[in-house]
Design a protein around this motif. Structure first.
Motif, short mmCIF file in Angstrom:
data_model
loop_
_atom_site.label_atom_id
_atom_site.label_comp_id
_atom_site.label_asym_id
_atom_site.label_seq_id
_atom_site.Cartn_x
_atom_site.Cartn_y
_atom_site.Cartn_z
N PRO A 1 0.94 -1.65 -0.12
CA PRO A 1 -0.26 0.07 -0.44
C PRO A 1 0.62 1.26 0.29
N ILE A 2 0.12 2.46 -0.45
CA ILE A 2 1.02 3.78 -0.75
C ILE A 2 -0.02 4.53 -0.27
N THR A 3 -0.04 5.70 0.56
CA THR A 3 -1.02 6.36 1.05
C THR A 3 -0.59 8.00 0.79
N GLU A 4 0.70 8.14 -0.04
CA GLU A 4 1.06 9.41 -0.06
C GLU A 4 0.66 9.59 -1.46
N ALA A 5 -0.37 10.64 -1.91
CA ALA A 5 -0.92 11.26 -3.01
C ALA A 5 0.22 11.66 -4.18
N GLN B 1 9.53 1.41 0.30
CA GLN B 1 9.64 2.00 1.91
C GLN B 1 10.77 3.09 1.60
N ARG C 1 9.36 5.72 -0.19
CA ARG C 1 8.11 6.30 0.70
C ARG C 1 9.15 7.78 1.88
#
Length: 229
Positions: free
Chosen positions: A51-55, A215, A218
């Protein structure tokens, strides 16, 4: 009766990239072929997803996680490189990602070798301390500048000549990680491995290193955002 497993029974070791029955999306190496993802929706197993939450991280940037994972896995196979000299042959995508991984792992010096100036320019951009056009070195120049200089060599060019560079540049007792795909049959100076006690290690794909790469990307973004004025 005896319920013990036979010695040849495969064991789970957390190294799924070595599975003898590997399947992956878009592969024509198996039959029936594994379909790719040129469609609007695709069902995936949760274990396959990171998962990647940073738009603000673009798809193009996060796509670099795949080649970066190869570089990270190569350095993982090499073992600790903190404070050591790492030589990387090949300044292509995987070579440059290996240079970045060496930097992340704390290498004291990273040397990049290639036969093209553009590749070496890119290697310098991503963190190489020194770049060397190995095709322009005479045997005397090679001996003076590269022989016995590296604690670890990453062969990322897939070239017999590049492997030869690694075998000569790696210090006695050092490690060589084979990342590039070599021709099926090549002359191999195996006695060099024996007399210099070199560790010659394979590196195939990545597996868990893909998550490490995501990671890392990110983390770099979070660091950059935290230091913005």
């Amino acid at each position: 009766g005896d319920v013990r497993q036979p010695f040849h029974q495969p064991r789970r070791q957390g190294r799924e990239q070595l599975c003898s029955a590997m399947r992956f999306l878009g592969s024509a190496s198996v039959f029936p072929h594994a379909q790719g993802m040129f469609r609007e929706r695709f069902v995936m197993g949760e274990a396959q997803l990171t998962p990647i939450t940073e738009a603000h991280i673009t798809l193009g940037e996060i796509a670099c996680a795949e080649p970066l994972s190869i570089g990270l896995h190569a350095l993982h196979r090499a073992g600790p490189v903190l404070g050591e000299t790492v030589l990387v042959t090949g300044g292509g995508t995987i070579g440059c990602m290996s240079i970045m991984a060496a930097r992340l792992a704390g290498a004291a010096q990273v040397i990049a070798c290639d036969v093209h100036d553009r590749a070496l320019d890119l290697a310098k951009t991503v963190g190489a301390d020194r770049t060397v056009r190995t095709d322009k070195l005479s045997p005397e120049e090679f001996a003076a500048t590269l022989a016995d200089i590296a604690d670890v060599s990453i062969e990322a060019a897939g070239s017999p000549a590049a492997l030869g560079t690694c075998l000569k540049a790696t210090k006695r007792g050092g490690r060589i990680v084979q990342v590039g795909t070599l021709p099926l049959e090549i002359p191999f100076p195996a006695n060099n491995i024996m007399t210099r006690e070199l560790d010659y290690r394979g590196c195939f794909r990545a597996h868990l290193a893909f998550d490490w790469a995501v990671q890392a990307i990110r983390s770099e973004y979070e660091t950059a955002r935290a230091t913005e004025p």
